[in-house]
Design an enzyme around this catalytic site. Structure first.
Site, PDB file in Angstrom:
ATOM      1  N   LYS A  22     -47.798  -7.800-110.533  1.00  0.00           N
ATOM      2  CA  LYS A  22     -48.883  -6.549-110.682  1.00  0.00           C
ATOM      3  C   LYS A  22     -50.147  -6.843-110.236  1.00  0.00           C
ATOM      4  O   LYS A  22     -50.897  -6.128-109.473  1.00  0.00           O
ATOM      5  CB  LYS A  22     -48.575  -5.880-111.948  1.00  0.00           C
ATOM      6  CG  LYS A  22     -49.237  -4.898-112.135  1.00  0.00           C
ATOM      7  CD  LYS A  22     -48.839  -4.022-113.258  1.00  0.00           C
ATOM      8  CE  LYS A  22     -47.116  -3.735-113.477  1.00  0.00           C
ATOM      9  NZ  LYS A  22     -46.969  -3.180-114.717  1.00  0.00           N
ATOM     10  N   GLY A 101     -39.435  -3.383-117.309  1.00  0.00           N
ATOM     11  CA  GLY A 101     -39.186  -2.875-118.669  1.00  0.00           C
ATOM     12  C   GLY A 101     -39.293  -3.941-119.806  1.00  0.00           C
ATOM     13  O   GLY A 101     -38.952  -3.564-120.815  1.00  0.00           O
ATOM     14  N   HIS A 452     -34.964   2.720-117.068  1.00  0.00           N
ATOM     15  CA  HIS A 452     -34.473   1.412-117.385  1.00  0.00           C
ATOM     16  C   HIS A 452     -33.050   1.011-117.305  1.00  0.00           C
ATOM     17  O   HIS A 452     -32.741  -0.001-116.395  1.00  0.00           O
ATOM     18  CB  HIS A 452     -35.018   1.153-119.019  1.00  0.00           C
ATOM     19  CG  HIS A 452     -34.427  -0.153-119.452  1.00  0.00           C
ATOM     20  ND1 HIS A 452     -33.256  -0.389-120.008  1.00  0.00           N
ATOM     21  CD2 HIS A 452     -34.966  -1.303-119.486  1.00  0.00           C
ATOM     22  CE1 HIS A 452     -33.080  -1.649-120.469  1.00  0.00           C
ATOM     23  NE2 HIS A 452     -34.238  -2.264-120.031  1.00  0.00           N
ATOM     24  N   SER A 768     -12.953 -36.008-102.656  1.00  0.00           N
ATOM     25  CA  SER A 768     -13.429 -34.752-103.181  1.00  0.00           C
ATOM     26  C   SER A 768     -13.906 -34.871-104.493  1.00  0.00           C
ATOM     27  O   SER A 768     -13.073 -35.324-105.312  1.00  0.00           O
ATOM     28  CB  SER A 768     -11.959 -33.689-102.949  1.00  0.00           C
ATOM     29  OG  SER A 768     -12.451 -32.491-103.589  1.00  0.00           O
ATOM     30  N   CYS A 836     -14.979 -29.748-105.194  1.00  0.00           N
ATOM     31  CA  CYS A 836     -14.074 -28.670-105.325  1.00  0.00           C
ATOM     32  C   CYS A 836     -14.242 -28.311-106.855  1.00  0.00           C
ATOM     33  O   CYS A 836     -13.222 -27.513-107.229  1.00  0.00           O
ATOM     34  CB  CYS A 836     -12.706 -29.223-104.985  1.00  0.00           C
ATOM     35  SG  CYS A 836     -11.999 -30.626-105.888  1.00  0.00           S
ATOM     36  N   TYR A 856     -18.428 -30.465 -97.037  1.00  0.00           N
ATOM     37  CA  TYR A 856     -17.935 -29.135 -97.382  1.00  0.00           C
ATOM     38  C   TYR A 856     -18.091 -29.013 -98.816  1.00  0.00           C
ATOM     39  O   TYR A 856     -18.109 -29.878 -99.545  1.00  0.00           O
ATOM     40  CB  TYR A 856     -16.466 -28.683 -96.837  1.00  0.00           C
ATOM     41  CG  TYR A 856     -15.413 -29.646 -97.748  1.00  0.00           C
ATOM     42  CD1 TYR A 856     -14.883 -29.319 -98.956  1.00  0.00           C
ATOM     43  CD2 TYR A 856     -15.009 -30.883 -97.234  1.00  0.00           C
ATOM     44  CE1 TYR A 856     -14.121 -29.769 -99.823  1.00  0.00           C
ATOM     45  CE2 TYR A 856     -14.207 -31.493 -97.846  1.00  0.00           C
ATOM     46  CZ  TYR A 856     -13.555 -31.272 -99.316  1.00  0.00           C
ATOM     47  OH  TYR A 856     -12.758 -31.940 -99.761  1.00  0.00           O
TER      48      TYR A 856
END
Length: 882
Positions: A22, A101, A452, A768, A836, A856
């Site tokens: 602000k 708020g 709000h 993996s 994974c 990946y």
């Protein structure tokens, strides 16, 4: 001496970290010559020091505030506390990252029994002066003195009944004077002290209150939900008041330079004539749409649109702004980057590229990957028969149904139990945030598109209908009445945040379709990202959905989920309970065609893309009845002297369950250990995978199966299973006379496997990382127990920055991923490596996977778009674009 206070003309827009959003916005608007009421900002560094030093301010702050207050008096040509020409100010929070708020504001500060006379004389409007005074007392009493808002409202409503009026604006001056005196008595009664009359004392107390609001429950909850650091602190802005409540030629409003729900380029906002700022956002009066302002004042409307268009061009992003009109003169009170729904974020990002405002990389960075969840919200099925009972404002998109609840506490309690609830309120306040988190959606009878409820729901991706004035909400009786219809607490309603409609009962919903902007942005992301994005899928339906959402393969198919299906569970149980190799083989023979059918569907759905299938992982007891339940059954049969054949059968089952029972099954007989003790189980699964792949290959369907052996900790566990797998696969492929490529690899989910990955890579063609179990075994904690007992407390108390099961722990688990990848590729340079666990769809974890060079990530189908976008952002942030 360190500078702690900046006058608006001393700051710039790039000083957000010390001036807050602000303060930086006000400084920048001042710098470019926009009509901004002047003032000064107390920096975020003061807030940080305030909390570090047990709520004591740094030396020299008081003098700097005094110096800037004098400058403000000089600029405004008014004097603080003066009886003839008084200066009144607002005191507002302003953090680096907007928290709408969540923190406190005080308006009209500087009014007292003396200065009010100066305001009356200067404005020649006694009613306006006393209206401002009662507002100040109410806000100061609530925010600074901690008196409940409802106690002031009770007195206000009582006065309106006395004067036989409905609206605040209908109370005459004498009524407001009475209200001021009643407020004074309330403050004396609640605090034991008179309302403070000294303006400088008021200012000090208000500054304290704003800094203290940084650590209120609602602000802390908001930061936790939105992953905002507690260490940033808020700034405090002290600004000369301008008044929107001076009559019908005055007003106040809020707006966005584009529609924050849809992204459309249009006048979007609301305003009220003869009102102050809190009237618009608090939902006390339902405001008018901004487009209507041209009917009230064409000149002001044209000037406003011209200014906010300039602001958007200047900041190169959508702006959320506040304005006040005082006696026909327009003032901008703040501007900040506007919060928006995912749908709007995508449209705005793509449109701004097409308009030449930003480039594609900037557009990709403008969309928060987690926001894409909002686009996967359900919507009302157009074929459904619906009963619309009311219509409000479409404040946040998505359709949701649930039981009616009237308090945030109820919403939280029931939501945590897994029940679907709709939080119904006259208007929400920041204190309701904990209930909004758990509710499926929010419905309010008051408030507008910038209330709000609307702002917070949009940020959370919750469905919200606001300003539904047809609802008569009686929280004491626990009912909502709409004309002759009465809806009781715990009855079901459905809301559509996209249309603003409210329906009786549970209305069927359908999955959304992706917008063209969604496809466009993700197509740009695909061209930039380096990481592959796979999906975890156990059924052909999951695989199809994953492919639709852009998955480039399946990173994890859990075969145990197939075993759990009701039609095959009895066969699995028979296989487990078999006491000879022959009887086990018979059960496995029945399972083989069923498993083959499973793999046919998934491999076909992912034609041309890799599918990683994990062989059976969980301990066998998971497929059998519960130990305690079976024990009770056996005991009951014994007590009742039931038929001995049935008892013998149950006793045998109990004996097997007991033999398989383990103190810590997560670290027991599961994964590859199961494959070594019962190799025939893995043999059947490998046969089913290869048979399915051969059948599809013969039909001209290109398949890429990859067989994953779980829970390996030592190369000597992996080697015999790998050898057996290859033997079965190679013989079947040779016998079928087809060309079929496949891979055999392992899941790295134990620290020892990561530390000896170079040895395992001698045989494994891919790794993996199962980061769920790797996190458990690295931290030495059980997720199910830890999250319920202490892990969330660890996060709250900052023992851990994040829940390591949600965001990958880079220092520990991440280090093992790095070590495992480096060692594995040292042995096998072309080793395919991915993860994974659930981390595969979490943006920070995706960025880490990119940084360490994985091939990946794999995640649930609906998180695939999130991972795609996060993977592209990782490239841009690390400047890895080639």
């Amino acid at each position: 001496m360190k500078k702690y206070v900046y006058f608006f003309d001393e700051g710039k827009g790039d000083m957000k970290s010390i001036l807050g959003g602000k303060g930086a916005g006000l400084a920048e608007m001042t710098r470019i010559g926009l009509p901004v009421p002047q003032g000064f900002t107390i920096t975020t560094e003061v807030c940080v020091e305030y909390y570090k030093n047990e709520k004591k301010y740094p030396q020299g702050l008081e003098e700097q505030i005094e110096e800037n207050l004098k400058k403000l008096e000089k600029v405004s040509k008014k004097a603080f506390g003066d009886s003839k020409n008084p200066l009144l100010v607002s005191v507002r929070s302003g953090a680096l990252i907007s928290m709408p708020g969540m923190m406190d504001t005080v308006l009209n500060l500087g009014l007292n029994d003396v200065t009010i006379l100066g305001i009356v004389e200067k404005t020649k409007n006694e009613r306006f002066a006393y209206d401002s005074y009662r507002r100040f007392m109410q806000m100061f009493g609530n925010v600074v003195l901690g008196i409940e808002h409802d106690k002031f409202e009770y007195l206000l409503e009582g006065l309106k009944k006395e004067f036989k009026v409905k609206l605040d604006t209908e109370i005459d001056c004498e009524g407001l004077k009475i209200l001021v005196e009643r407020y004074k008595k309330l403050i004396k009664k609640e605090t034991g002290e008179d309302f403070p009359q000294e303006p400088k004392a008021q200012l000090k107390m208000a500054i304290d209150a704003v800094f203290n609001s940084w650590n209120t429950k609602r602000a802390v909850t908001y930061r936790r939900i939105n992953k905002i650091s507690d260490d940033l602190g808020t700034a405090v802005n002290v600004q000369e008041m301008v008044f929107g409540n001076m009559g019908e030629d005055s007003g106040t409003g809020v707006g966005f330079t584009r529609n924050p729900s849809t992204g459309e380029k249009e006048d979007y906002g609301e305003y009220l004539l003869n009102a102050q700022g809190e009237d618009v956002v608090a939902g006390i009066r339902t405001p008018l749409p901004l487009s209507n302002l041209k009917n009230d004042s064409l000149e002001v409307h044209e000037e406003l649109i011209k200014i906010v268009t300039l602001l958007e061009k200047h900041y190169r992003d959508v702006q959320d702004y506040e304005f006040t009109i005082e006696k026909g003169k327009l003032y901008l009170l703040q501007t900040r980057t506007g919060k928006r729904t995912a749908q709007a974020a995508l449209k705005i990002a793509v449109d701004m590229v097409e308009e030449g405002i930003i480039n594609k990389e900037e557009a990709i960075l403008r969309v928060d990957p987690n926001q894409l969840n909002q686009l996967l919200h359900r919507r009302i099925d157009p074929k459904a028969k619906v009963e619309v009972i009311a219509k409000g404002l479409p404040a946040s998109p998505g359709a949701a149904y649930g039981k009616v609840v009237f308090t945030a506490d109820e919403a939280e309690e029931l939501g945590k139990k897994g029940e679907k609830v709709i939080l119904v309120r006259s208007e929400t306040t920041p204190d309701d945030i904990h209930g909004m988190v758990e509710a499926q959606g929010v419905l309010t009878s008051r408030g507008g598109m910038t209330s709000h409820a609307a702002v917070v729901a949009r940020g959370m991706g919750k469905a919200c209908v606001a300003g539904c004035s047809a609802l008569n909400i009686n929280t004491k009786k626990g009912i909502i009445s709409v004309n002759d219809l009465v809806i009781k607490k715990d009855e079901f309603i459905t809301i559509d945040g996209g249309t603003g409609e409210v329906f009786m009962g549970k209305v069927p919903t359908i999955e959304p379709k992706m917008s063209k902007e969604f496809e466009t942005l993700l197509s740009w992301a695909n061209k930039i990202k380096r990481l592959g994005v796979y999906a975890n899928a156990d059924t052909p339906e999951d695989a199809k959905k994953a492919r639709e959402l852009g998955a480039e393969g399946i990173g994890l198919t859990r075969t145990e989920h197939m075993f759990m299906q009701q039609d095959r569970l009895p066969i699995v149980q028979k296989m487990i309970m078999a006491d000879t190799l022959k009887s086990r083989a018979e059960a496995l023979e029945k399972l083989l065609p069923v498993q083959k059918g499973d793999f046919l569907g998934i491999l076909k759905a992912m034609e041309g893309l890799p599918v990683i299938i994990r062989l059976l992982d969980p301990p066998l007891h998971e497929f059998l009845p519960n130990l305690e339940d079976t024990l009770i059954e056996v005991t009951t049969l014994k007590l009742k002297n039931i038929d001995s054949a049935e008892l013998a059968k149950k006793e045998k089952l109990l004996e097997i369950i007991k033999s398989l029972h383990e103190m810590n099954p997560m670290l027991g007989l599961r994964g590859c250990r199961l494959g070594l003790l019962y190799p025939e189980i893995y043999d059947m699964q490998v046969e089913a995978i290869i048979d399915a792949a051969i059948e599809l290959t013969k039909k001209g369907i290109n398949v890429k199966p990859e067989i994953m052996i779980p829970l390996v900790s030592h190369i000597n566990e992996f080697r015999p299973i790998c050898k057996r797998t290859r033997k079965i696969a190679d013989e079947k492929i040779k016998s079928a006379g087809v060309k079929l490529e496949y891979k055999v690899g392992t899941m790295i989910e134990l620290p020892r496997a990561a530390l000896t990955a170079d040895k395992i890579a001698e045989e494994a063609e891919f790794f993996s990382f199962g980061t769920n179990d790797l996190t458990q075994t690295t931290f030495g904690i059980s997720r199910d127990d830890a999250e319920g007992k202490f892990l969330l407390k660890y996060v709250e108390e900052k023992i851990l920055e994040e829940n390591p099961f949600e965001v990958l722990d880079r220092e520990g688990v991440g280090e093992l991923v790095k070590i495992g990848t480096k060692l594995g590729r040292k042995t096998r340079p072309n080793l395919e490596v991915g993860i994974c666990g659930e981390h595969g769809g979490e943006p920070q974890s995706v960025e880490f996977c990119h940084s360490v060079g994985l091939n990946y990530v794999s995640c649930s189908p609906f998180r695939v778009p999130i991972a795609r976008l996060a993977a592209a952002q990782a490239v841009i942030k690390r400047k890895d674009i080639k």
